[in-house]
Structures are given as C-alpha cells and as structure tokens.
Design an enzyme around this catalytic site. Structure first.
Site, PDB file in Angstrom:
ATOM      1  N   PHE A 141       0.871  -1.182   0.000  1.00 56.50           N
ATOM      2  CA  PHE A 141       0.000   0.000   0.000  1.00 56.50           C
ATOM      3  C   PHE A 141       0.903   1.225   0.000  1.00 56.50           C
ATOM      4  O   PHE A 141       1.636   1.476   0.953  1.00 56.50           O
ATOM      5  CB  PHE A 141      -0.935   0.046   1.206  1.00 56.50           C
ATOM      6  CG  PHE A 141      -1.811   1.283   1.180  1.00 56.50           C
ATOM      7  CD1 PHE A 141      -2.964   1.299   0.421  1.00 56.50           C
ATOM      8  CD2 PHE A 141      -1.450   2.429   1.867  1.00 56.50           C
ATOM      9  CE1 PHE A 141      -3.760   2.443   0.354  1.00 56.50           C
ATOM     10  CE2 PHE A 141      -2.233   3.569   1.807  1.00 56.50           C
ATOM     11  CZ  PHE A 141      -3.398   3.582   1.050  1.00 56.50           C
ATOM     12  N   ASP A 226       9.564   2.998   1.604  1.00 60.20           N
ATOM     13  CA  ASP A 226       8.366   3.748   1.963  1.00 60.20           C
ATOM     14  C   ASP A 226       8.178   3.638   3.475  1.00 60.20           C
ATOM     15  O   ASP A 226       7.656   2.652   3.985  1.00 60.20           O
ATOM     16  CB  ASP A 226       7.150   3.195   1.223  1.00 60.20           C
ATOM     17  CG  ASP A 226       5.865   3.956   1.527  1.00 60.20           C
ATOM     18  OD1 ASP A 226       5.826   4.696   2.540  1.00 60.20           O
ATOM     19  OD2 ASP A 226       4.894   3.803   0.768  1.00 60.20           O
ATOM     20  N   LYS A 255       3.008  11.529   7.013  1.00 59.32           N
ATOM     21  CA  LYS A 255       2.190  11.330   8.200  1.00 59.32           C
ATOM     22  C   LYS A 255       2.760  12.025   9.430  1.00 59.32           C
ATOM     23  O   LYS A 255       2.512  13.201   9.643  1.00 59.32           O
ATOM     24  CB  LYS A 255       1.947   9.839   8.423  1.00 59.32           C
ATOM     25  CG  LYS A 255       1.123   9.202   7.302  1.00 59.32           C
ATOM     26  CD  LYS A 255       0.576   7.863   7.666  1.00 59.32           C
ATOM     27  CE  LYS A 255      -0.149   7.202   6.504  1.00 59.32           C
ATOM     28  NZ  LYS A 255      -1.366   7.910   6.079  1.00 59.32           N
TER      29      LYS A 255
END
Length: 396
Positions: A141, A226, A255
């Site tokens: 993801f 990532d 984030k």
C-alpha cells in the site's frame, strides 16, 4: 436522535462515501485521548495511521504552528522563505542523507520518487528511453493515485479505475529470490515498505531486507523505502529499516512528519539521486510551505533527541507482552508501538465496533485483522487498559 447520529447523517448527505468510518464523531483531542460530540472519551489506538505519533494537541508543536500562523503561511516555491533551509538541513541530517524534496501527502512522496527513479535510470544508469521498470511487493500500500493503484493487488483499489500505468513488476513480499529474478537491466528501483502497514503490520522474514539491499547494490538499482507509516519513531527506531541494518537510497516520509497538524511529506535521498531534477520538472504549490516547514522542523528536533524512539521501544516491549495473552487470535505481529492482530471467528470491523462501545478506537484491515498504533505519548496505564478492553471484547 443523538448529536452523533444527526452529525453522521449530515456527513453522509454532503460528502462522497470514499470511507466507511466507525460511527463516532470526534470534536477534541489531547495526548492519546479524544472526545466525541456527545462528550464521551476514547483512547485512540490508531493515531491517524501514525500521523499522530506525538499525540493530539502536542503543546510544543501547537506553539510553533501558532507562531508561524501569525508570520507567514504560504509563498509557493516561486520564492524562498526562511523556514525551508532549516527544515531541509535538519531532516537530511536526521536521515543521514543530502537532500530533501518536500511535498504534502504520502502519495505525493511516492509519485515523486517514481519520477525521480525513472529520471535517474535514464540520465545516470543509462536505461533506454521509455523502458524504466520498478519492482514492487505484493500486498503493498503506497497510496491511491492512478499510478500507484496500477501496482496494487487490492481489488478495492483497482476495480473500475483502469487503464493503469505500466512499468511495474510485482513479486511476493518476503521472497528475496523472486525479487532478484525480477531485476533486469531496465530496472531502476525497488519500492518497498520495510513493514507492510495497510496489509496488517506484516513483518519481513529474517534477512529479507538485507538481501534486497544487496541485490539492489549488485544490479545498480535504487532501494526506495516507503517509511510513511513505519518511520519517525513508530517502531522504536527513527526508521524501521534500522531494525534490519539496512540503509536505503531513498526514504519516503510523511504522516508523523506533519505532527498531526499539517499535511507534510518528503523524499529524502543523496545528491546524486535527487539532483537529477531540474526547475519545472516537478513541484507543488503547497509543498514545503512555511507553516509545514516550521512544524516539520519541530518534529525533526523532537526525534533528534531520541526520546520518542526510546519511549516507543520501551512501551512496545510491554505492548507485545500484553498482546501475547489475547484470546481468540490466530497471530499477533508487533514492532515498537505497532501491531497487527488477526482475530478468529469475527471480522475485524465487528471487533473494532465492539471496542468503540468500550471506549477504544482502532481500525480493521483486510477482513480479520486489527491494526493498533497508539500515539507514542500514551501512558503505560492507558495502554494496559486499552489491551484489557480488547481482551474483554475478544472473549465476548
């Protein structure tokens, strides 16, 4: 009709249904606690998918944001501002890299890295024009843009959204042999999550990431990590890659970088990689804006002390011990203050709705898995209380 029911009805009537949230409407938050519109308090065990690593309403971050709001919030990158160099310098130093390319969202950071890797492949590695390929892992993801869902194997992400972008080769996560076999002269990068978050906090097998690093080095391929969910203290280290003694060529961050206050992401790499970009080839109106850079610098300085990482590691040990004794689970995976719990006999959504009634917020993933990612500032007593509620709900 309760205030919650009324507000949920208004949301559903006025916004597109691209999420299926739990039936709660939040209005305030401090630390690991949030309050809903009816005045009920909940322990937040999701922390905005790690965007709230430092909790809700961190006073230091709020102070920095308030000060910057009164000074300057946006210039666009058409002009310099006095917050950008400090942010870039200190984040690059934290990551042990040379350059930072600030963006806004995690998906933007991934898209940026794809462009950079392709250009690096053409201009540095010498891949023939139009042939660059990137190897990715199954179950990944990395976001929901059209290009990113092109290499997703989640049917919810792909159904009815084609045609898709070519140039990606998918191999099973954890299979180093398959990854090595997929590397060709046209491969410019391997894009991988050190720990697969959305998949349910899936940890790599022993030695896997080191094998990936070695294969990338041998084949002159960029290793892009990532760390948008896993980075910046969540796992008890600044970066999850550190657990596996691996240094990638590129970090993707987001984030928690914005402290839960502003959208902020970044691609962080060496000069020979990010240096391939030229003016006009990539950009963002809001990327690297003064407000985001001020907050991001404060976040980096918190991490530079090592305290958030130490706290996540110490509480993570307690967390793992508590989760080991849960009833009605098939498997528990933890790293720092991050866990994936596979429940038996019930859907993850059903368990999360039960936790909501008990005053705990969590999120399901892929059917029977519950993701837990409490803020790094959570008190030990609250952490124990939350896991006790989970145990009670699973017994029920």
């Amino acid at each position: 009709m309760s205030a919650t029911t009324d507000e949920i009805g208004r949301v559903e009537a006025s916004t597109a249904h691209n999420y299926h949230p739990l039936p709660v409407v939040l209005t305030e938050g401090r630390g690991a606690w949030v309050t809903d519109i009816d005045g009920r308090r909940y322990l937040d065990l999701l922390a905005g998918y790690s965007a709230l690593n430092f909790g809700h309403g961190d006073e230091e971050l709020l102070s920095v944001a308030h000060e910057q709001l009164d000074r300057l919030t946006l210039t666009s990158r058409a002009f310099h501002h006095d917050r950008l160099a400090t942010f870039g310098t200190e984040l690059a130093e934290l990551a042990g890299m040379d350059l930072v390319l600030p963006m806004n969202t995690g998906a933007e950071a991934v898209e940026t890295a794809i462009k950079v890797a392709r250009k690096w492949g053409y201009t540095v590695k010498g891949v023939p024009a139009g042939r660059a390929r990137i190897v990715v892992a199954g179950g990944n993801f990395h976001g929901r843009t059209t290009t990113i869902v092109s290499f997703s194997d989640d049917p919810d992400a792909t159904a009815d959204f084609g045609p898709f972008t070519p140039g990606f080769d998918t191999v099973p996560f954890g299979d180093a042999e398959a990854l090595r076999a997929a590397l060709t002269e046209d491969t410019v990068a391997v894009l991988i999550e050190p720990v697969q978050g959305e998949a349910g906090v899936v940890l790599p097998p022993d030695g896997y990431l080191a094998d990936v690093r070695a294969a990338c080095t041998t084949h002159d391929v960029l290793l892009i990590a990532d760390e948008i969910q896993s980075g910046l203290g969540r796992t008890g280290r600044t970066f999850a890659c550190e657990h596996f003694d691996v240094v990638p060529d590129v970090y993707l961050l987001g984030k928690a970088l914005g402290g839960g206050l502003v959208p902020l992401s970044a691609v962080v790499s060496r000069r020979d990689v990010l240096g391939v970009l030229r003016p006009g080839q990539h950009g963002s109106t809001f990327g690297g804006n003064p407000l985001a850079c001020a907050v991001g610098t404060a976040v980096v300085r918190k991490l530079a002390t090592g305290e958030p990482q130490r706290r996540a590691a110490e509480l993570g040990t307690i967390f793992a011990e508590l989760l080991k004794d849960l009833p009605a689970v098939r498997e528990v995976r933890t790293l720092g203050l991050w866990a994936g719990v596979d429940v038996v006999g019930r859907s993850g959504r059903d368990v999360c709705e039960g936790l909501l009634r008990r005053g705990v917020l969590a999120k399901d993933a892929h059917g029977s898995t519950i993701r837990l990612a409490p803020p790094l500032v959570i008190e030990e007593a609250d952490l124990r209380q939350a896991v006790a509620h989970l145990a009670d709900e699973l017994r029920a």
